[in-house]
Design an enzyme around this catalytic site. Structure first.
Site, PDB file in Angstrom:
ATOM      1  N   LEU A 153       0.824  -1.210   0.000  1.00  0.00           N
ATOM      2  CA  LEU A 153       0.000   0.000   0.000  1.00  0.00           C
ATOM      3  C   LEU A 153       0.856   1.258   0.000  1.00  0.00           C
ATOM      4  O   LEU A 153       0.464   2.278  -0.569  1.00  0.00           O
ATOM      5  CB  LEU A 153      -0.946   0.000   1.200  1.00  0.00           C
ATOM      6  CG  LEU A 153      -2.082  -1.000   1.137  1.00  0.00           C
ATOM      7  CD1 LEU A 153      -3.066  -0.766   2.268  1.00  0.00           C
ATOM      8  CD2 LEU A 153      -2.814  -0.934  -0.199  1.00  0.00           C
ATOM      9  N   SER A 162      13.718  -0.777   3.431  1.00  0.00           N
ATOM     10  CA  SER A 162      14.193  -1.534   2.280  1.00  0.00           C
ATOM     11  C   SER A 162      14.331  -0.635   1.058  1.00  0.00           C
ATOM     12  O   SER A 162      13.932   0.536   1.082  1.00  0.00           O
ATOM     13  CB  SER A 162      13.245  -2.702   1.981  1.00  0.00           C
ATOM     14  OG  SER A 162      11.917  -2.262   1.898  1.00  0.00           O
ATOM     15  N   GLY A 216       5.737  -0.052   9.229  1.00  0.00           N
ATOM     16  CA  GLY A 216       5.574  -0.982  10.334  1.00  0.00           C
ATOM     17  C   GLY A 216       5.375  -2.405   9.845  1.00  0.00           C
ATOM     18  O   GLY A 216       5.368  -2.687   8.652  1.00  0.00           O
ATOM     19  N   SER A 237       3.281  -5.483   8.862  1.00  0.00           N
ATOM     20  CA  SER A 237       1.954  -5.473   8.243  1.00  0.00           C
ATOM     21  C   SER A 237       1.184  -6.777   8.409  1.00  0.00           C
ATOM     22  O   SER A 237       0.032  -6.869   7.967  1.00  0.00           O
ATOM     23  CB  SER A 237       2.076  -5.151   6.753  1.00  0.00           C
ATOM     24  OG  SER A 237       2.856  -6.134   6.097  1.00  0.00           O
ATOM     25  N   SER A 277      -6.201  -1.343  10.976  1.00  0.00           N
ATOM     26  CA  SER A 277      -6.536  -2.585  10.280  1.00  0.00           C
ATOM     27  C   SER A 277      -7.846  -3.161  10.777  1.00  0.00           C
ATOM     28  O   SER A 277      -8.234  -2.963  11.939  1.00  0.00           O
ATOM     29  CB  SER A 277      -5.420  -3.607  10.499  1.00  0.00           C
ATOM     30  OG  SER A 277      -5.793  -4.886  10.026  1.00  0.00           O
ATOM     31  N   ASN A 278      -8.507  -3.912   9.906  1.00  0.00           N
ATOM     32  CA  ASN A 278      -9.689  -4.656  10.336  1.00  0.00           C
ATOM     33  C   ASN A 278      -9.328  -5.690  11.402  1.00  0.00           C
ATOM     34  O   ASN A 278     -10.214  -6.167  12.118  1.00  0.00           O
ATOM     35  CB  ASN A 278     -10.348  -5.337   9.125  1.00  0.00           C
ATOM     36  CG  ASN A 278      -9.525  -6.470   8.542  1.00  0.00           C
ATOM     37  OD1 ASN A 278      -9.740  -7.643   8.857  1.00  0.00           O
ATOM     38  ND2 ASN A 278      -8.570  -6.151   7.680  1.00  0.00           N
ATOM     39  N   HIS A 279      -8.056  -6.007  11.561  1.00  0.00           N
ATOM     40  CA  HIS A 279      -7.668  -6.979  12.586  1.00  0.00           C
ATOM     41  C   HIS A 279      -7.725  -6.392  13.992  1.00  0.00           C
ATOM     42  O   HIS A 279      -7.583  -7.126  14.973  1.00  0.00           O
ATOM     43  CB  HIS A 279      -6.308  -7.566  12.253  1.00  0.00           C
ATOM     44  CG  HIS A 279      -6.338  -8.353  10.971  1.00  0.00           C
ATOM     45  ND1 HIS A 279      -7.049  -9.521  10.841  1.00  0.00           N
ATOM     46  CD2 HIS A 279      -5.796  -8.094   9.756  1.00  0.00           C
ATOM     47  CE1 HIS A 279      -6.926  -9.973   9.606  1.00  0.00           C
ATOM     48  NE2 HIS A 279      -6.174  -9.122   8.922  1.00  0.00           N
ATOM     49  N   TYR A 325      -0.605  -8.502  15.984  1.00  0.00           N
ATOM     50  CA  TYR A 325      -0.669  -7.433  14.990  1.00  0.00           C
ATOM     51  C   TYR A 325      -1.903  -6.564  15.233  1.00  0.00           C
ATOM     52  O   TYR A 325      -1.825  -5.327  15.253  1.00  0.00           O
ATOM     53  CB  TYR A 325      -0.701  -8.036  13.591  1.00  0.00           C
ATOM     54  CG  TYR A 325      -1.046  -7.070  12.503  1.00  0.00           C
ATOM     55  CD1 TYR A 325      -0.150  -6.082  12.105  1.00  0.00           C
ATOM     56  CD2 TYR A 325      -2.280  -7.136  11.854  1.00  0.00           C
ATOM     57  CE1 TYR A 325      -0.472  -5.182  11.098  1.00  0.00           C
ATOM     58  CE2 TYR A 325      -2.606  -6.246  10.839  1.00  0.00           C
ATOM     59  CZ  TYR A 325      -1.694  -5.276  10.472  1.00  0.00           C
ATOM     60  OH  TYR A 325      -2.025  -4.384   9.474  1.00  0.00           O
TER      61      TYR A 325
END
Length: 265
Positions: free
Chosen positions: A13, A34, A71, A73, A109-111, A134
């Site tokens: 993303l 990276s 972070g 993911s 996040s949906n998590h 997470y």
């Protein structure tokens, strides 16, 4: 804006943001741990470990806005989550507090709500039910955003991103899918509104099967246009529906909850 920071710009993303948000600022400051390749004409590249407080302060300096995609993911050992998503988020907000209090897009996040069942319809007031370490880190990030808004006035849009891919990949994603176009339109609205606050936003397109209600952020003027339903026939033909006792069919967090399904037998 003069300068917009995009963290995690080498990720999936983050790369979308890098390609498609250049019109929002004179300069994009893109960051990752990276390789980011060569900078384009309006980019500046700054490599940074979010767990390094001094480096994050330098990263944020001079920025008018931040799109925080950086972070860890996915699920990972706690030491990895802690460095990137706990220490990293704290470092980012401290840096923002010290450097002009820029508006922030926080990739939640949906998590963070993954252990709600798919039969439930959620809004911004629904309780968090993280489905993983997470997910816990994303609840922490939302709490930090809220604290720094109430104490210091730093505005943040906490986007509980669903499944942001070119198209949905399975039946669960017929509810959680967020198209790239709708994702970009949401970020554009977040930086366009005169007053943001610190809203919780469910990051999903205009899906017929959606579990999420964004009525509390209608003031943003974001109207997602895409609908995962157009992919249902294709997904039905390729995959078939999941079994009724499959994690992807029970909880909104899908496979992130699979261990709990096995524990319950």
């Amino acid at each position: 804006m003069k300068r917009l920071l995009i963290t995690g710009a080498a990720g999936a993303l983050g790369s979308v943001c890098r390609r498609r948000l250049g019109h929002l600022a004179e300069t994009l400051r893109i960051s990752s741990r990276s390789d980011l390749g060569e900078a384009s004409s309006n980019e500046e590249i700054v490599y940074c470990d979010l767990g390094n407080k001094a480096s994050v302060e330098k990263l944020v300096e001079g920025c008018d806005g931040i799109v925080h995609m950086g972070g860890q993911s996915i699920e990972a050992p706690w030491e990895v989550i802690r460095n990137s998503n706990i220490e990293g988020v704290f470092n980012l907000y401290e840096a923002a507090r010290k450097n002009g209090k820029p508006r922030i897009v926080f990739a939640s996040s949906n998590h963070a709500i993954g252990f709600h069942e798919q039969t439930e319809r959620l809004d911004a007031n629904s309780p968090t039910r993280p489905d993983s370490l997470y997910g816990v880190s994303k609840v922490f990030g939302e709490a930090v955003a809220s604290t720094y808004y109430n104490k210091f006035g730093i505005e943040t849009a906490c986007i509980r991103i669903g499944s942001c891919f070119p198209e949905p990949r399975n039946h669960r994603m017929l509810s959680s899918w967020l198209s790239y176009d709708d994702f970009v339109r949401l970020i554009e609205r977040i930086f366009a509104v005169p007053r943001l606050g610190c809203p919780i936003i469910y990051g999903a397109s205009n899906n017929d099967a959606s579990w999420w209600d964004n009525r509390m952020v209608a003031y943003l003027g974001w109207k997602p246009k895409d609908n995962a339903e157009m992919y249902r026939t294709k997904i039905d033909a390729e995959l078939g529906p999941p079994a009724s006792n499959d994690a992807d069919a029970i909880y909104q967090g899908g496979l992130f909850t699979a261990d709990a399904i096995h524990e319950k037998g």
